[in-house]
Design an enzyme around this catalytic site. Structure first.
Site, PDB file in Angstrom:
ATOM      1  N   ASP A 138       0.854  -1.182   0.000  1.00 23.99           N
ATOM      2  CA  ASP A 138       0.000   0.000   0.000  1.00 23.99           C
ATOM      3  C   ASP A 138       0.899   1.244   0.000  1.00 23.99           C
ATOM      4  O   ASP A 138       2.109   1.141   0.238  1.00 23.99           O
ATOM      5  CB  ASP A 138      -0.894  -0.055   1.238  1.00 23.99           C
ATOM      6  CG  ASP A 138      -1.776   1.161   1.395  1.00 23.99           C
ATOM      7  OD1 ASP A 138      -2.399   1.565   0.403  1.00 23.99           O
ATOM      8  OD2 ASP A 138      -1.833   1.712   2.515  1.00 23.99           O
TER       9      ASP A 138
ATOM     10  N   LYS B  34      -8.927  -4.608  -3.842  1.00 24.07           N
ATOM     11  CA  LYS B  34      -7.523  -4.855  -4.163  1.00 24.07           C
ATOM     12  C   LYS B  34      -7.260  -6.346  -4.314  1.00 24.07           C
ATOM     13  O   LYS B  34      -6.517  -6.777  -5.201  1.00 24.07           O
ATOM     14  CB  LYS B  34      -6.623  -4.294  -3.065  1.00 24.07           C
ATOM     15  CG  LYS B  34      -6.548  -2.781  -2.979  1.00 24.07           C
ATOM     16  CD  LYS B  34      -5.540  -2.388  -1.893  1.00 24.07           C
ATOM     17  CE  LYS B  34      -5.425  -0.904  -1.713  1.00 24.07           C
ATOM     18  NZ  LYS B  34      -4.429  -0.534  -0.680  1.00 24.07           N
TER      19      LYS B  34
ATOM     20  N   ASP C   4      -7.176  -2.853   2.576  1.00 29.73           N
ATOM     21  CA  ASP C   4      -6.143  -3.876   2.424  1.00 29.73           C
ATOM     22  C   ASP C   4      -6.606  -5.257   2.899  1.00 29.73           C
ATOM     23  O   ASP C   4      -5.905  -6.249   2.695  1.00 29.73           O
ATOM     24  CB  ASP C   4      -4.883  -3.474   3.204  1.00 29.73           C
ATOM     25  CG  ASP C   4      -4.266  -2.194   2.685  1.00 29.73           C
ATOM     26  OD1 ASP C   4      -4.003  -2.122   1.472  1.00 29.73           O
ATOM     27  OD2 ASP C   4      -4.069  -1.259   3.485  1.00 29.73           O
TER      28      ASP C   4
END
Length: 234
Positions: free
Chosen positions: A12, A161, A188
């Site tokens: 990230d 993601k 995430d």
């Protein structure tokens, strides 16, 4: 661990490669540039930002942007699949935000709005916006709002993601369980759920900490650097 055994990474940006003041921590440049396996930069930022970061670090441009809405790998641009065609799936999220503004909501980024200017699949709204109004309209338009700690992101609920990493990994000829991920936010979590090892920086939100295999003692880029050091020593 020898260089040839170093795992591919998913990193990230905000809260993970940055300092507490949000600027990129320059200490990450050399370790990432020298990493002998693929490095995927996965972020909620608009597409041009991680592309530019890769160029300035000096690594292959391998990115997941807009929380999984769009990616770039091996000279291919990949969009979230929202139907039969592989293309931007932006209409519902943008319609919800249009309704938010029409109802008196403010995105909060100023007239030029460089935060959203290049977005193709989602819209970012400042955290001091009317959250109740925003979430209510998101429900009405069947999209979701995620809080990354830096902005509210309005997007299709099927975009993530993790979902995009599955496609990127295939292009790179890796399995997702071969990757190591570092992040700090609820965006995430989908990545943490499919990689082999996941680390949340000490500044991470509750969702990221709960999903990570390890919660680091150090915050921001310092935590990320500690993971890279550990992996190289194995």
């Amino acid at each position: 661990m020898t260089d040839s055994a170093c795992p591919p990474l998913v990193l990230d940006i905000d809260g993970t490669l940055t300092r507490p003041d949000h600027g990129i921590d320059p200490r990450v440049f050399d370790p990432i540039r020298e990493w002998p396996a693929p490095v995927v930069i996965a972020t909620g930022k608009a597409f041009p930002y991680p592309i530019a970061l890769c160029q300035f670090i000096g690594i292959d441009q391998c990115v997941i942007a807009e929380n999984g809405g769009v990616a770039y790998v091996d000279d291919q641009i990949l969009f979230h699949v929202g139907g039969e065609d592989d293309g931007p799936g932006r209409s519902a999220a943008f319609d919800a935000v249009d309704a938010f503004v029409e109802s008196g909501g403010v995105l909060g980024w100023g007239e030029s709005d460089l935060v959203n200017r290049w977005r193709e699949t989602e819209v970012a709204v400042q955290l001091d916006a009317d959250e109740e109004l925003l979430r209510g309209l998101a429900d009405e338009y069947d999209v979701e709002v995620i809080d990354t700690g830096y902005a509210f992101h309005v997007k299709d609920a099927t975009i993530s993601k993790g979902q995009m990493l599955e496609r990127v990994a295939t292009v790179l000829d890796y399995e997702t369980h071969e990757f190591v991920a570092v992040g700090d936010s609820e965006n995430d979590v989908s990545t943490f759920e499919i990689v082999g090892e996941s680390y949340a920086t000490a500044n991470a939100d509750a969702a990221a900490k709960a999903a990570a295999d390890v919660v680091l003692d150090d915050e921001h880029a310092t935590g990320t650097l500690s993971v890279l050091d550990e992996l190289r020593r194995r």
